[in-house]
Write a protein that holds these residues in place. Structure first.
Motif, PDB file in Angstrom:
ATOM      1  N   HIS A  52       0.996  -1.173   0.209  1.00  0.00           N
ATOM      2  CA  HIS A  52       0.071  -0.034   0.021  1.00  0.00           C
ATOM      3  C   HIS A  52       0.844   1.272   0.161  1.00  0.00           C
ATOM      4  O   HIS A  52       1.669   1.432   0.726  1.00  0.00           O
ATOM      5  CB  HIS A  52      -0.801  -0.048   1.177  1.00  0.00           C
ATOM      6  N   PRO A  53       0.624   2.311  -0.706  1.00  0.00           N
ATOM      7  CA  PRO A  53       1.406   3.392  -0.738  1.00  0.00           C
ATOM      8  C   PRO A  53       1.070   4.237   0.604  1.00  0.00           C
ATOM      9  O   PRO A  53       0.027   4.279   1.033  1.00  0.00           O
ATOM     10  CB  PRO A  53       0.705   4.592  -1.973  1.00  0.00           C
ATOM     11  N   VAL A  54       2.187   4.811   1.172  1.00  0.00           N
ATOM     12  CA  VAL A  54       1.941   5.555   2.347  1.00  0.00           C
ATOM     13  C   VAL A  54       1.065   6.728   1.882  1.00  0.00           C
ATOM     14  O   VAL A  54       1.178   7.342   1.036  1.00  0.00           O
ATOM     15  CB  VAL A  54       3.364   6.337   2.707  1.00  0.00           C
ATOM     16  N   PRO A  55       0.085   6.934   3.031  1.00  0.00           N
ATOM     17  CA  PRO A  55      -0.934   8.092   2.612  1.00  0.00           C
ATOM     18  C   PRO A  55      -0.299   9.430   2.816  1.00  0.00           C
ATOM     19  O   PRO A  55      -0.955  10.579   3.569  1.00  0.00           O
ATOM     20  CB  PRO A  55      -1.910   7.817   3.716  1.00  0.00           C
ATOM     21  N   ARG A  56       0.837   9.959   2.174  1.00  0.00           N
ATOM     22  CA  ARG A  56       1.537  11.134   2.281  1.00  0.00           C
ATOM     23  C   ARG A  56       2.765  11.312   1.424  1.00  0.00           C
ATOM     24  O   ARG A  56       3.051   9.975   1.158  1.00  0.00           O
ATOM     25  CB  ARG A  56       1.569  11.657   3.897  1.00  0.00           C
ATOM     26  N   GLN A  57       3.396  12.278   1.479  1.00  0.00           N
ATOM     27  CA  GLN A  57       4.635  12.130   0.647  1.00  0.00           C
ATOM     28  C   GLN A  57       5.780  12.539   1.955  1.00  0.00           C
ATOM     29  O   GLN A  57       5.699  12.945   2.709  1.00  0.00           O
ATOM     30  CB  GLN A  57       4.655  13.402  -0.330  1.00  0.00           C
ATOM     31  N   VAL A  58       6.915  11.834   1.515  1.00  0.00           N
ATOM     32  CA  VAL A  58       7.837  11.773   2.492  1.00  0.00           C
ATOM     33  C   VAL A  58       9.328  11.972   1.852  1.00  0.00           C
ATOM     34  O   VAL A  58       9.637  11.922   0.661  1.00  0.00           O
ATOM     35  CB  VAL A  58       7.968  10.447   3.475  1.00  0.00           C
ATOM     36  N   ALA A  59      10.305  12.501   2.716  1.00  0.00           N
ATOM     37  CA  ALA A  59      11.724  12.689   2.345  1.00  0.00           C
ATOM     38  C   ALA A  59      12.301  12.757   3.658  1.00  0.00           C
ATOM     39  O   ALA A  59      11.988  13.101   4.537  1.00  0.00           O
ATOM     40  CB  ALA A  59      11.988  13.921   1.677  1.00  0.00           C
ATOM     41  N   TRP A  60      13.590  11.783   3.581  1.00  0.00           N
ATOM     42  CA  TRP A  60      14.464  11.977   4.737  1.00  0.00           C
ATOM     43  C   TRP A  60      16.015  12.422   4.174  1.00  0.00           C
ATOM     44  O   TRP A  60      16.597  12.022   3.354  1.00  0.00           O
ATOM     45  CB  TRP A  60      14.657  10.229   5.110  1.00  0.00           C
ATOM     46  N   TYR A  61      16.285  13.071   5.404  1.00  0.00           N
ATOM     47  CA  TYR A  61      17.689  13.850   5.132  1.00  0.00           C
ATOM     48  C   TYR A  61      18.275  13.701   6.598  1.00  0.00           C
ATOM     49  O   TYR A  61      17.792  13.662   7.680  1.00  0.00           O
ATOM     50  CB  TYR A  61      17.509  15.477   5.017  1.00  0.00           C
ATOM     51  N   GLY A  62      19.805  13.337   6.476  1.00  0.00           N
ATOM     52  CA  GLY A  62      20.327  13.316   7.465  1.00  0.00           C
ATOM     53  C   GLY A  62      21.747  12.893   7.263  1.00  0.00           C
ATOM     54  O   GLY A  62      22.089  12.477   6.391  1.00  0.00           O
ATOM     55  N   ASP A  63      22.542  12.285   8.422  1.00  0.00           N
ATOM     56  CA  ASP A  63      23.927  11.819   8.472  1.00  0.00           C
ATOM     57  C   ASP A  63      23.917  10.372   8.315  1.00  0.00           C
ATOM     58  O   ASP A  63      24.841   9.660   8.377  1.00  0.00           O
ATOM     59  CB  ASP A  63      24.523  12.309   9.594  1.00  0.00           C
ATOM     60  N   ALA A  64      22.615   9.561   8.470  1.00  0.00           N
ATOM     61  CA  ALA A  64      22.598   8.036   8.542  1.00  0.00           C
ATOM     62  C   ALA A  64      21.415   7.701   7.834  1.00  0.00           C
ATOM     63  O   ALA A  64      20.264   8.499   7.735  1.00  0.00           O
ATOM     64  CB  ALA A  64      23.054   7.526   9.825  1.00  0.00           C
TER      65      ALA A  64
END
Length: 197
Positions: A52-64
């Motif tokens: 199932h697609p996640v019911p929102r848009q996402v993005a992850w930024y970071g050091d790990a």
């Protein structure tokens, strides 16, 4: 941690809410830039054997990399704007933050289901520093193992919510779907990730 305005007290939790951390002009500017500059994704999660697609848009930024809901998110490098926001929030809470999950709720149909931010890589007592930009959405809390909503809070444009201490051990939270008209909302949840071996 500095004391913020606290609209409620919950047992076995450490919650602080700052409703107007950002001035309106800065909040508007950050919202517009992040909406335009972020390479949004809509990953799929497996529930009961189906994707199932996640019911929102996402993005992850970071050091790990960061793993949650059975998905591993490789980090994108910090942008100048996200590094600026991170530095301001680190000064606010007095602790380092090395990752941020951006959630884009396009309208009331986008949501976040009940969960605790209790992944092993967040450490024993996770610190979650949540910045809200855009439309106001209701944030619900319930005891782990219970179904009744104990408290709700309206997260406003430019506000910061901090969850620390034992909160994630005892409480779950959600941003539920709503039929009420609501403007697009960004939620930036900064955290300290401890990569697991």
């Amino acid at each position: 941690m500095p004391l913020f305005d606290a609209p409620f007290d919950l047992p076995d939790a450490e919650l602080r809410y700052l409703p107007a951390w950002l001035d309106g002009a800065t909040a508007d500017r950050w919202l517009a830039r992040l909406l335009a500059e972020t390479p949004w994704e809509r990953p799929q999660v497996r529930l009961y054997g189906r994707l199932h697609p996640v019911p929102r848009q996402v993005a992850w930024y970071g050091d790990a990399a960061y793993r949650y809901s059975g998905l591993t998110h490789p980090p994108q490098p910090w942008t100048p704007l996200l590094a600026e926001i991170r530095a301001a929030l680190e000064a606010l809470v007095g602790r380092p933050l090395n990752g941020v999950l951006l959630n884009h709720y396009r309208d009331g149909r986008d949501s976040m289901g009940w969960h605790s931010d209790d992944e092993a890589e967040l450490g024993r007592d996770p610190l979650i520093v949540s910045l809200s930009l855009g439309g106001t959405r209701r944030f619900d809390l319930r005891r782990v193992g219970q179904t009744r909503i104990e408290r709700s809070l309206l997260l406003e444009h430019g506000s910061v919510l901090v969850m620390a201490g034992a909160t994630q051990h005892h409480w779950q939270h959600q941003v539920a779907k709503t039929r009420k008209p609501c403007a697009p909302r960004l939620n930036l949840t900064f955290r300290q990730v401890h990569p697991q071996p």
